[in-house]
Design a protein around this motif. Structure first.
Motif, PDB file in Angstrom:
ATOM      1  N   ALA A  60       0.831  -1.209   0.000  1.00 39.37           N
ATOM      2  CA  ALA A  60       0.000   0.000   0.000  1.00 39.37           C
ATOM      3  C   ALA A  60       0.862   1.254   0.000  1.00 39.37           C
ATOM      4  O   ALA A  60       0.431   2.311  -0.468  1.00 39.37           O
ATOM      5  CB  ALA A  60      -0.928  -0.019   1.212  1.00 39.37           C
ATOM      6  N   SER A  61       2.066   1.144   0.497  1.00 35.30           N
ATOM      7  CA  SER A  61       2.997   2.280   0.524  1.00 35.30           C
ATOM      8  C   SER A  61       3.534   2.613  -0.859  1.00 35.30           C
ATOM      9  O   SER A  61       4.174   3.648  -1.049  1.00 35.30           O
ATOM     10  CB  SER A  61       4.171   1.967   1.448  1.00 35.30           C
ATOM     11  OG  SER A  61       4.926   0.870   0.941  1.00 35.30           O
ATOM     12  N   GLY A  62       3.301   1.704  -1.818  1.00 33.36           N
ATOM     13  CA  GLY A  62       3.830   1.887  -3.160  1.00 33.36           C
ATOM     14  C   GLY A  62       5.099   1.094  -3.423  1.00 33.36           C
ATOM     15  O   GLY A  62       5.527   0.956  -4.574  1.00 33.36           O
ATOM     16  N   GLU A  63       5.708   0.551  -2.377  1.00 38.59           N
ATOM     17  CA  GLU A  63       6.934  -0.226  -2.540  1.00 38.59           C
ATOM     18  C   GLU A  63       6.627  -1.550  -3.242  1.00 38.59           C
ATOM     19  O   GLU A  63       5.646  -2.214  -2.957  1.00 38.59           O
ATOM     20  CB  GLU A  63       7.555  -0.498  -1.169  1.00 38.59           C
ATOM     21  CG  GLU A  63       8.917  -1.177  -1.232  1.00 38.59           C
ATOM     22  CD  GLU A  63       9.543  -1.369   0.142  1.00 38.59           C
ATOM     23  OE1 GLU A  63      10.715  -1.766   0.195  1.00 38.59           O
ATOM     24  OE2 GLU A  63       8.853  -1.117   1.154  1.00 38.59           O
ATOM     25  N   ARG A  64       7.508  -1.929  -4.169  1.00 42.48           N
ATOM     26  CA  ARG A  64       7.364  -3.185  -4.909  1.00 42.48           C
ATOM     27  C   ARG A  64       8.511  -4.115  -4.522  1.00 42.48           C
ATOM     28  O   ARG A  64       9.684  -3.778  -4.701  1.00 42.48           O
ATOM     29  CB  ARG A  64       7.371  -2.935  -6.410  1.00 42.48           C
ATOM     30  CG  ARG A  64       7.051  -4.176  -7.267  1.00 42.48           C
ATOM     31  CD  ARG A  64       6.922  -3.763  -8.740  1.00 42.48           C
ATOM     32  NE  ARG A  64       6.504  -4.871  -9.588  1.00 42.48           N
ATOM     33  CZ  ARG A  64       7.329  -5.701 -10.219  1.00 42.48           C
ATOM     34  NH1 ARG A  64       8.648  -5.538 -10.083  1.00 42.48           N
ATOM     35  NH2 ARG A  64       6.864  -6.684 -10.987  1.00 42.48           N
ATOM     36  N   LEU A  65       8.177  -5.274  -3.982  1.00 43.38           N
ATOM     37  CA  LEU A  65       9.176  -6.237  -3.519  1.00 43.38           C
ATOM     38  C   LEU A  65       9.241  -7.401  -4.498  1.00 43.38           C
ATOM     39  O   LEU A  65       8.206  -7.946  -4.879  1.00 43.38           O
ATOM     40  CB  LEU A  65       8.810  -6.749  -2.128  1.00 43.38           C
ATOM     41  CG  LEU A  65       8.603  -5.674  -1.050  1.00 43.38           C
ATOM     42  CD1 LEU A  65       8.108  -6.302   0.244  1.00 43.38           C
ATOM     43  CD2 LEU A  65       9.897  -4.907  -0.809  1.00 43.38           C
ATOM     44  N   GLU A  66      10.465  -7.783  -4.876  1.00 40.73           N
ATOM     45  CA  GLU A  66      10.650  -8.803  -5.899  1.00 40.73           C
ATOM     46  C   GLU A  66      11.390 -10.018  -5.346  1.00 40.73           C
ATOM     47  O   GLU A  66      12.213  -9.909  -4.442  1.00 40.73           O
ATOM     48  CB  GLU A  66      11.440  -8.228  -7.081  1.00 40.73           C
ATOM     49  CG  GLU A  66      10.760  -7.053  -7.760  1.00 40.73           C
ATOM     50  CD  GLU A  66      11.623  -6.427  -8.846  1.00 40.73           C
ATOM     51  OE1 GLU A  66      12.813  -6.814  -8.951  1.00 40.73           O
ATOM     52  OE2 GLU A  66      11.122  -5.552  -9.567  1.00 40.73           O
ATOM     53  N   ALA A  67      11.089 -11.185  -5.899  1.00 38.11           N
ATOM     54  CA  ALA A  67      11.757 -12.423  -5.508  1.00 38.11           C
ATOM     55  C   ALA A  67      11.576 -13.438  -6.637  1.00 38.11           C
ATOM     56  O   ALA A  67      11.067 -13.113  -7.716  1.00 38.11           O
ATOM     57  CB  ALA A  67      11.179 -12.949  -4.199  1.00 38.11           C
ATOM     58  N   LYS A  68      11.996 -14.672  -6.356  1.00 35.53           N
ATOM     59  CA  LYS A  68      11.898 -15.730  -7.369  1.00 35.53           C
ATOM     60  C   LYS A  68      10.757 -16.701  -7.097  1.00 35.53           C
ATOM     61  O   LYS A  68      10.199 -17.277  -8.024  1.00 35.53           O
ATOM     62  CB  LYS A  68      13.229 -16.485  -7.444  1.00 35.53           C
ATOM     63  CG  LYS A  68      14.390 -15.602  -7.887  1.00 35.53           C
ATOM     64  CD  LYS A  68      15.715 -16.349  -7.825  1.00 35.53           C
ATOM     65  CE  LYS A  68      16.881 -15.431  -8.194  1.00 35.53           C
ATOM     66  NZ  LYS A  68      18.195 -16.131  -8.057  1.00 35.53           N
ATOM     67  N   LEU A  69      10.429 -16.900  -5.822  1.00 35.49           N
ATOM     68  CA  LEU A  69       9.340 -17.806  -5.451  1.00 35.49           C
ATOM     69  C   LEU A  69       8.444 -17.145  -4.428  1.00 35.49           C
ATOM     70  O   LEU A  69       8.929 -16.601  -3.432  1.00 35.49           O
ATOM     71  CB  LEU A  69       9.908 -19.114  -4.875  1.00 35.49           C
ATOM     72  CG  LEU A  69       8.887 -20.116  -4.308  1.00 35.49           C
ATOM     73  CD1 LEU A  69       8.008 -20.691  -5.419  1.00 35.49           C
ATOM     74  CD2 LEU A  69       9.592 -21.244  -3.556  1.00 35.49           C
TER      75      LEU A  69
ATOM     76  N   GLY B 269      17.793 -28.090  -4.850  1.00 40.94           N
ATOM     77  CA  GLY B 269      17.675 -27.546  -6.194  1.00 40.94           C
ATOM     78  C   GLY B 269      18.661 -26.425  -6.456  1.00 40.94           C
ATOM     79  O   GLY B 269      19.333 -26.392  -7.505  1.00 40.94           O
ATOM     80  N   MET B 270      18.783 -25.499  -5.502  1.00 39.67           N
ATOM     81  CA  MET B 270      19.676 -24.359  -5.688  1.00 39.67           C
ATOM     82  C   MET B 270      21.140 -24.787  -5.689  1.00 39.67           C
ATOM     83  O   MET B 270      21.981 -24.170  -6.322  1.00 39.67           O
ATOM     84  CB  MET B 270      19.394 -23.314  -4.607  1.00 39.67           C
ATOM     85  CG  MET B 270      18.015 -22.670  -4.753  1.00 39.67           C
ATOM     86  SD  MET B 270      17.506 -21.628  -3.353  1.00 39.67           S
ATOM     87  CE  MET B 270      18.581 -20.202  -3.598  1.00 39.67           C
ATOM     88  N   ARG B 271      21.438 -25.876  -4.975  1.00 40.52           N
ATOM     89  CA  ARG B 271      22.806 -26.416  -4.992  1.00 40.52           C
ATOM     90  C   ARG B 271      23.191 -26.871  -6.399  1.00 40.52           C
ATOM     91  O   ARG B 271      24.361 -26.840  -6.791  1.00 40.52           O
ATOM     92  CB  ARG B 271      22.909 -27.564  -4.003  1.00 40.52           C
ATOM     93  CG  ARG B 271      24.333 -28.040  -3.728  1.00 40.52           C
ATOM     94  CD  ARG B 271      24.311 -29.169  -2.717  1.00 40.52           C
ATOM     95  NE  ARG B 271      23.907 -28.697  -1.398  1.00 40.52           N
ATOM     96  CZ  ARG B 271      23.129 -29.364  -0.564  1.00 40.52           C
ATOM     97  NH1 ARG B 271      22.636 -30.547  -0.918  1.00 40.52           N
ATOM     98  NH2 ARG B 271      22.834 -28.872   0.620  1.00 40.52           N
ATOM     99  N   LEU B 272      22.186 -27.298  -7.174  1.00 44.19           N
ATOM    100  CA  LEU B 272      22.420 -27.719  -8.558  1.00 44.19           C
ATOM    101  C   LEU B 272      22.307 -26.564  -9.543  1.00 44.19           C
ATOM    102  O   LEU B 272      22.402 -26.759 -10.756  1.00 44.19           O
ATOM    103  CB  LEU B 272      21.402 -28.800  -8.941  1.00 44.19           C
ATOM    104  CG  LEU B 272      21.458 -30.111  -8.138  1.00 44.19           C
ATOM    105  CD1 LEU B 272      20.284 -31.007  -8.512  1.00 44.19           C
ATOM    106  CD2 LEU B 272      22.775 -30.829  -8.391  1.00 44.19           C
ATOM    107  N   GLY B 273      22.096 -25.356  -9.017  1.00 42.97           N
ATOM    108  CA  GLY B 273      21.981 -24.189  -9.877  1.00 42.97           C
ATOM    109  C   GLY B 273      20.592 -23.926 -10.397  1.00 42.97           C
ATOM    110  O   GLY B 273      20.403 -23.095 -11.293  1.00 42.97           O
ATOM    111  N   LEU B 274      19.588 -24.607  -9.828  1.00 38.93           N
ATOM    112  CA  LEU B 274      18.215 -24.408 -10.288  1.00 38.93           C
ATOM    113  C   LEU B 274      17.583 -23.181  -9.643  1.00 38.93           C
ATOM    114  O   LEU B 274      17.945 -22.770  -8.546  1.00 38.93           O
ATOM    115  CB  LEU B 274      17.370 -25.644  -9.949  1.00 38.93           C
ATOM    116  CG  LEU B 274      17.809 -26.980 -10.571  1.00 38.93           C
ATOM    117  CD1 LEU B 274      16.910 -28.110 -10.063  1.00 38.93           C
ATOM    118  CD2 LEU B 274      17.768 -26.910 -12.098  1.00 38.93           C
ATOM    119  N   ASP B 275      16.631 -22.612 -10.319  1.00 41.00           N
ATOM    120  CA  ASP B 275      15.828 -21.510  -9.803  1.00 41.00           C
ATOM    121  C   ASP B 275      15.018 -22.034  -8.599  1.00 41.00           C
ATOM    122  O   ASP B 275      14.543 -23.169  -8.615  1.00 41.00           O
ATOM    123  CB  ASP B 275      14.875 -21.046 -10.916  1.00 41.00           C
ATOM    124  CG  ASP B 275      14.094 -19.805 -10.565  1.00 41.00           C
ATOM    125  OD1 ASP B 275      13.272 -19.873  -9.625  1.00 41.00           O
ATOM    126  OD2 ASP B 275      14.291 -18.765 -11.227  1.00 41.00           O
TER     127      ASP B 275
END
Length: 404
Positions: free
Chosen positions: A148-157, A321-327
């Motif tokens: 609501a503050s207008g801030e946009r938070l981004e991630a992968k999952l 998964g991430m250890r193998l380089g996966l998203d």
């Protein structure tokens, strides 16, 4: 430059914050967004509920470094007494000395205080409290939440941990099977004359279970327990409106004097009881954990433990998964999480629902049949150990974080 993280956890309650901390211990970063004010959630008297933490869940807390902060506030559960209206034929679940306790009882306030204090000092957790999400996005290569503050938070999952009425789950269009038990749980703390002996009582009445859960003695030495009394929804308003004296008289009648004289320890609260289970717990760049995925009757005290098993499994899948380089949102990883948790959570939900219905059948004959079955369990060590392993969360394939 945007602070893009691995996880976007929507909901910073007991399950959501445990997930953030467990992920951080494995080097996985997160945004945690929650509407609530942490100061209100940890205020004295805000929430009179207590939670039974199973052996497996305690292993999780220990493995992410919370054991030293929590241990002074946990009351061991040495045994569980299960009875049909305090009639003959009860079951006493008591592990062998080398097996330890059946779990630990904590007030929800103690759990929150430990989790919030640890999260506050963790650089891999970006905690956004008192924040309202107005837009959720699951795009091809990222997820995002606009506040609501207008801030946009981004991630992968994106991870939905908002509880039973998860707006993220609804936004994703995930279908839910659910029904209302037309019961209400009345929660209150009790002080009592006799020590509880670290015994948790589950007393079944046709109207619903009546649970007495052991807590640590108060600083002044008074013996304490948490009461979870299930009543019919149609009777709940009347029970809540009773004077303290009349309420205690009704409670005392159902306790059959097991703890001697009793007194209230805090205000009464209540919440409605229902069942829900989602058709699936993953979608494109989305995973559900805790009550966002499954809500069960508190009959066996497994609701929070079920959510913590979600945490352990999801973190393990992500790490591998991430250890193998996966998203983190790799489809195969999410499918593995779905398969791992889907059946277990359904079986626990099915079992608690069945018990609720079984003990809700009134009459002498159903009671006699139930007590006969309980007597068989009491006299069969193999069956008793199986039930105890289930209660301790030590059955099935355990995530690494939940092993001893």
């Amino acid at each position: 430059m945007a602070d893009k993280r691995d996880l976007l956890i929507l909901g910073g309650g007991l399950v959501g914050m445990t997930l953030a901390l467990a992920a951080a211990r494995k080097g996985i970063s997160s945004h945690v967004i929650d509407r609530a004010d942490p100061a209100e959630l940890t205020a004295e008297g805000f929430d009179g509920r207590a939670s039974a933490i199973s052996t497996a869940s305690w292993n999780l807390f220990s493995n992410i470094g919370l054991d030293s902060a929590l241990e002074p506030f946990g009351c061991p559960i040495a045994s569980i007494a299960v009875t049909d209206g305090m009639k003959p034929g009860r079951i006493d679940f008591q592990p062998e000395a080398h097996e330890g306790s059946l779990g630990l009882m904590f007030t929800n306030r103690s759990l929150r205080l430990a989790l919030f204090e640890a999260a506050k000092d963790e650089p891999l957790i970006s905690w956004h409290a008192r924040a309202e999400v107005i837009k959720r996005e699951r795009l091809e290569f990222e997820v995002a939440a606009t506040l609501a503050s207008g801030e946009r938070l981004e991630a992968k999952l994106m991870v939905a941990a908002e509880g039973r009425n998860s707006p993220t789950r609804e936004d994703a269009g995930i279908s839910v099977a659910k029904w209302d038990y037309r019961h209400r749980a009345i929660i209150v703390g009790l002080t009592h004359e006799k020590p509880h002996g670290n015994v948790a009582w589950e007393i079944f009445y046709p109207a619903g279970p009546f649970a007495l859960l052991p807590l640590l003695d108060a600083p002044d030495g008074k013996h304490r327990s948490a009461l979870v009394w299930t009543v019919n929804e149609k009777d709940a308003a009347g029970v809540l409106a009773l004077s303290d004296r009349a309420f205690l008289a009704e409670v005392d009648k159902r306790m059959h004097g097991v703890f001697g004289a009793i007194a209230l320890d805090g205000p009464r609260s209540s919440y409605p009881l229902g069942f829900h289970h989602t058709a699936k717990i993953t979608e494109h760049r989305l995973a559900l954990v805790g009550d966002a995925a499954h809500g069960i009757h508190p009959i066996a005290g497994q609701g929070l433990n079920l959510g913590l098993r979600d945490v352990g499994a999801l973190v393990e899948v992500l790490v591998e998964g991430m250890r193998l380089g996966l998203d983190p949102a790799d489809a195969q990883s999410l499918t593995r999480y779905e398969r791992w948790r889907g059946l277990d959570s359904f079986m626990v939900a099915f079992a608690t629902d069945g018990l609720t219905r079984l003990f809700g059948i009134p009459g002498r004959l159903p009671s006699a049949i139930r007590r006969f079955g309980m007597g068989v369990v009491q006299r069969t060590p193999v069956l008793k150990h199986w039930f105890m392993d289930e209660a301790r969360g030590m059955s099935g394939t355990l995530p690494e974080l939940m092993r001893g």
